[in-house]
Design an enzyme around this catalytic site. Structure first.
Site, PDB file in Angstrom:
ATOM      1  N   HIS A  13      41.689  39.998  33.283  1.00  0.00           N
ATOM      2  CA  HIS A  13      41.671  39.934  34.757  1.00  0.00           C
ATOM      3  C   HIS A  13      42.094  38.539  35.228  1.00  0.00           C
ATOM      4  O   HIS A  13      42.936  38.387  36.097  1.00  0.00           O
ATOM      5  CB  HIS A  13      40.275  40.262  35.288  1.00  0.00           C
ATOM      6  CG  HIS A  13      40.034  39.757  36.676  1.00  0.00           C
ATOM      7  ND1 HIS A  13      39.646  38.449  36.932  1.00  0.00           N
ATOM      8  CD2 HIS A  13      40.166  40.350  37.882  1.00  0.00           C
ATOM      9  CE1 HIS A  13      39.548  38.269  38.240  1.00  0.00           C
ATOM     10  NE2 HIS A  13      39.849  39.409  38.836  1.00  0.00           N
ATOM     11  N   HIS A  34      38.826  42.375  42.881  1.00  0.00           N
ATOM     12  CA  HIS A  34      38.405  41.912  41.552  1.00  0.00           C
ATOM     13  C   HIS A  34      38.182  43.119  40.635  1.00  0.00           C
ATOM     14  O   HIS A  34      38.731  43.180  39.534  1.00  0.00           O
ATOM     15  CB  HIS A  34      37.118  41.081  41.698  1.00  0.00           C
ATOM     16  CG  HIS A  34      36.448  40.763  40.400  1.00  0.00           C
ATOM     17  ND1 HIS A  34      36.887  39.773  39.561  1.00  0.00           N
ATOM     18  CD2 HIS A  34      35.369  41.316  39.782  1.00  0.00           C
ATOM     19  CE1 HIS A  34      36.108  39.728  38.485  1.00  0.00           C
ATOM     20  NE2 HIS A  34      35.176  40.647  38.597  1.00  0.00           N
TER      21      HIS A  34
HETATM   22 ZN   LIG Z   1      33.543  40.890  37.296  1.00  0.00          ZN
END
Ligand SMILES: [Zn+2]
Length: 368
Positions: A258, A273
């Protein structure tokens, strides 16, 4: 062999209209707060918090958050809060507001109160913030010597948040057990700098079980903007179980990947997110050895919640090997959480990203 370490917030409160009672929990703690929220959240919940505090004779300095959890913003608000003589910092809103509020409470050595207005990520309970540049690129983690003192979630407020935020929280929470398991198997360390306890392992496992069981019903509840037992279960799973589970369980590849994605320019920045973590989680699963049935269970679950599962879904349809290598290189830099669970090269991470994309495309083709 490092010590077993488990950390957590001191108090967790969750329920319909819980904000109305916030003064009850703070009346013996102090009389001057600073309340931080962005423009939208001031209308949704910020003023409700201030009113509830006023009923218990607690004063509030009201601060408008500019939207980025950056060092500049932390400095700016800390100065204002110090000027007001606040001994309690109340952050109201989403991930970046809450991360900023924790940093400000740390600067002031104040009592930390976190009031999430969505169950969109697992950061609220943790003793860390993610700091971004003013342009929104991941910069670093900032660790604190204690978790927030109080986490308060009003299920009614959360039921009114966009359903996409709830599914983002489910995606973030789905990474919890998958990453903790990798850390445990690898013998890596958790986010508290120790070995994972039985307690954290049990919490992380229970988190995933709860998501599979109630995730869909909670999503439907959020669409109808109603508080249901399923929604309450998912609010707790997304916030408390995932929060304790990731911090004391451990982070591994999903979050490192990520973070790697935030290094890219373009439309991917419009994703939450959790949405980026969803794809990062599939990439971690592709890095590990799983059966077709296991992969399909996860891919199918994400698709049913309208979460992204392919590179196209995360706005990277035309990404070249070179682009993805950039993500992979960023995911394995020193200090990244991938090293808690894996011994891998950037090349292997890039392969896993393309594999995850292909597995999901094959799934979509098979079940269309
Ligand atoms: Zn997270």
């Amino acid at each position: 062999m490092s010590e077993r370490i488990f950390i957590s917030p001191a108090k967790y409160v969750q329920g319909k209209n819980a904000i109305e009672k916030i003064g009850d929990y703070l009346k013996d703690i102090g009389s001057q707060t600073v309340v931080i929220a962005d423009e939208t959240v001031w209308d949704i919940a910020g003023h409700k918090v201030v009113d509830a505090l006023k009923k218990k004779n607690i004063a509030s300095e009201e601060i408008l958050f500019n939207g980025e959890a950056s060092n500049e913003e932390i400095k700016r608000i800390s100065k204002e809060a110090k000027g007001a003589g606040a001994t309690i910092v109340v952050g109201v809103g989403g991930g970046k507001t809450l991360d900023t509020s924790k940093a400000i409470a740390d600067e002031l050595d104040a009592y930390t109160v976190i009031v999430p207005t969505a169950a969109s990520a697992d950061a609220p309970t943790s003793a860390l913030s993610v700091v971004y540049s003013d342009e929104g690129v991941f910069e670093s983690y900032r660790f604190y010597n204690h978790n927030p003192n109080l986490i308060l979630l009003d299920s009614h407020v959360i039921s009114e948040a966009p359903p996409r935020l709830l599914t983002s929280g489910i995606a973030d929470a789905m990474a919890t057990w998958i990453e903790a398991r990798a850390v445990i198997n690898f013998g890596g360390s958790n986010q508290a700098g120790g070995t994972t306890t039985i307690a954290a392992k049990a919490i992380a496992e229970k988190c995933e079980e709860t998501l599979f069981r109630y995730g869909h019903l909670a999503y439907e509840s959020a669409k109808a903007k109603v508080v249901t037992p399923a929604l309450e279960e998912i609010i707790e799973a997304n916030t408390l179980l995932s929060g304790l589970g990731f911090e004391s369980g451990g982070l591994a590849a999903a979050h490192a990947i990520h973070n790697g994605f935030t290094a890219l320019d373009g439309e991917i920045h419009h994703l939450t997110h959790g949405e980026k973590v969803a794809f990062g989680t599939l990439a971690q699963l592709a890095l590990e050895k799983h059966s077709l049935e296991e992969m399909e269970r996860y891919i199918g679950f994400y698709i049913s919640l309208d979460l992204p599962v392919t590179l196209e879904d995360i706005k990277l349809k035309d990404a070249t090997r070179e682009d993805i290598m950039k993500v992979a290189e960023a995911a394995i830099v020193d200090g990244e959480t991938i090293h808690n669970g894996f011994n891998v090269t950037a090349d292997e991470v890039a392969d896993a990203i393309f594999a995850a994309d292909q597995y999901s495309k094959a799934y979509k083709e098979k079940y269309k």
